[in-house]
Write a protein that holds these residues in place. Structure first.
Motif, PDB file in Angstrom:
ATOM      1  N   UNK A 190      51.887   5.872  50.085  1.00  0.00           N
ATOM      2  CA  UNK A 190      51.041   4.769  50.544  1.00  0.00           C
ATOM      3  C   UNK A 190      50.856   4.817  52.053  1.00  0.00           C
ATOM      4  N   UNK A 191      51.899   5.178  52.781  1.00  0.00           N
ATOM      5  CA  UNK A 191      51.808   5.291  54.241  1.00  0.00           C
ATOM      6  C   UNK A 191      50.842   6.401  54.631  1.00  0.00           C
ATOM      7  N   UNK A 192      50.974   7.556  53.969  1.00  0.00           N
ATOM      8  CA  UNK A 192      50.077   8.684  54.255  1.00  0.00           C
ATOM      9  C   UNK A 192      48.633   8.320  53.914  1.00  0.00           C
ATOM     10  N   UNK A 193      48.425   7.671  52.770  1.00  0.00           N
ATOM     11  CA  UNK A 193      47.071   7.275  52.372  1.00  0.00           C
ATOM     12  C   UNK A 193      46.474   6.286  53.364  1.00  0.00           C
ATOM     13  N   UNK A 194      47.281   5.344  53.839  1.00  0.00           N
ATOM     14  CA  UNK A 194      46.786   4.381  54.825  1.00  0.00           C
ATOM     15  C   UNK A 194      46.452   5.071  56.134  1.00  0.00           C
ATOM     16  N   UNK A 195      47.255   6.050  56.527  1.00  0.00           N
ATOM     17  CA  UNK A 195      46.989   6.775  57.765  1.00  0.00           C
ATOM     18  C   UNK A 195      45.715   7.604  57.659  1.00  0.00           C
ATOM     19  N   UNK A 196      45.478   8.198  56.487  1.00  0.00           N
ATOM     20  CA  UNK A 196      44.280   9.003  56.273  1.00  0.00           C
ATOM     21  C   UNK A 196      43.035   8.132  56.183  1.00  0.00           C
ATOM     22  N   UNK A 197      43.183   7.009  55.486  1.00  0.00           N
ATOM     23  CA  UNK A 197      42.031   6.138  55.256  1.00  0.00           C
ATOM     24  C   UNK A 197      41.543   5.478  56.534  1.00  0.00           C
ATOM     25  N   UNK A 198      42.453   5.226  57.434  1.00  0.00           N
ATOM     26  CA  UNK A 198      41.955   4.701  58.690  1.00  0.00           C
ATOM     27  C   UNK A 198      42.689   3.536  59.162  1.00  0.00           C
ATOM     28  N   UNK A 239      33.252  18.160  53.487  1.00  0.00           N
ATOM     29  CA  UNK A 239      33.924  17.050  52.816  1.00  0.00           C
ATOM     30  C   UNK A 239      34.998  17.570  51.871  1.00  0.00           C
ATOM     31  N   UNK A 240      34.676  18.625  51.112  1.00  0.00           N
ATOM     32  CA  UNK A 240      35.650  19.205  50.192  1.00  0.00           C
ATOM     33  C   UNK A 240      36.823  19.789  50.975  1.00  0.00           C
ATOM     34  N   UNK A 241      36.544  20.512  52.060  1.00  0.00           N
ATOM     35  CA  UNK A 241      37.604  21.088  52.881  1.00  0.00           C
ATOM     36  C   UNK A 241      38.486  19.997  53.489  1.00  0.00           C
ATOM     37  N   UNK A 242      37.870  18.928  53.946  1.00  0.00           N
ATOM     38  CA  UNK A 242      38.644  17.816  54.498  1.00  0.00           C
ATOM     39  C   UNK A 242      39.548  17.186  53.459  1.00  0.00           C
ATOM     40  N   UNK A 243      39.042  17.021  52.254  1.00  0.00           N
ATOM     41  CA  UNK A 243      39.847  16.450  51.175  1.00  0.00           C
ATOM     42  C   UNK A 243      41.029  17.349  50.826  1.00  0.00           C
ATOM     43  N   UNK A 244      40.769  18.646  50.740  1.00  0.00           N
ATOM     44  CA  UNK A 244      41.851  19.592  50.442  1.00  0.00           C
ATOM     45  C   UNK A 244      42.876  19.592  51.564  1.00  0.00           C
ATOM     46  N   UNK A 245      42.410  19.563  52.798  1.00  0.00           N
ATOM     47  CA  UNK A 245      43.323  19.542  53.946  1.00  0.00           C
ATOM     48  C   UNK A 245      44.190  18.288  53.935  1.00  0.00           C
ATOM     49  N   UNK A 246      43.603  17.139  53.674  1.00  0.00           N
ATOM     50  CA  UNK A 246      44.388  15.905  53.601  1.00  0.00           C
ATOM     51  C   UNK A 246      45.392  15.944  52.449  1.00  0.00           C
ATOM     52  N   UNK A 247      45.011  16.523  51.332  1.00  0.00           N
ATOM     53  CA  UNK A 247      45.931  16.642  50.199  1.00  0.00           C
ATOM     54  C   UNK A 247      47.105  17.536  50.562  1.00  0.00           C
ATOM     55  N   UNK A 248      46.843  18.650  51.218  1.00  0.00           N
ATOM     56  CA  UNK A 248      47.916  19.564  51.630  1.00  0.00           C
ATOM     57  C   UNK A 248      48.835  18.891  52.644  1.00  0.00           C
ATOM     58  N   UNK A 249      48.257  18.173  53.586  1.00  0.00           N
ATOM     59  CA  UNK A 249      49.073  17.458  54.577  1.00  0.00           C
ATOM     60  C   UNK A 249      49.918  16.393  53.886  1.00  0.00           C
TER      61      UNK A 249
END
Length: 73
Positions: free
Chosen positions: A65-73, A10-20
Motif C-alpha cells: 500500500x505504501x509503494x502504491x501510494x508513492x507511485x500513484x502520487x 505507458x507499458x514500460x512505465x507500468x513494468x518498471x513500477x511493478x519491478x520496483x
C-alpha cells in the motif's frame, strides 16, 4: 476504441513500477529477516509457523500500500 494504454512508454512505465514494487517488497523481507532472531523463510516453510506467515503477509500488504501510494502520487 481508445488504446492509449498500449503506448510503449505507458507499458514500460507500468513494468518498471511493478519491478520496483517487487524489489521493495523483497528488500523489506530481507531487512525484516535480518532484524528477527530467526530465519523467516525457514520458520514459515519448514516449521509451518502460520502466525508468523500471517504477520509477514500483513507486512507485505502494508508495504504494498505504501509503494502504491508513492507511485500513484
Amino acid at each position: 476504441m481508445d488504446l492509449d494504454w498500449l503506448k510503449p512508454a505507458i507499458v514500460l512505465g507500468s513494468v518498471l513500477y511493478a519491478v520496483i514494487g517487487v524489489a521493495v517488497l523483497w528488500l523489506s523481507f530481507v531487512v525484516i529477516d535480518k532484524l528477527t532472531p530467526y530465519k523467516l523463510w525457514e520458520e514459515i516453510c519448514d516449521r509451518k509457523n502460520v502466525a508468523l506467515a500471517i504477520v509477514v503477509g500483513a507486512m507485505f500488504i502494508a508495504i504494498g500500500q505504501i509503494v502504491a501510494a508513492a507511485i500513484h502520487g
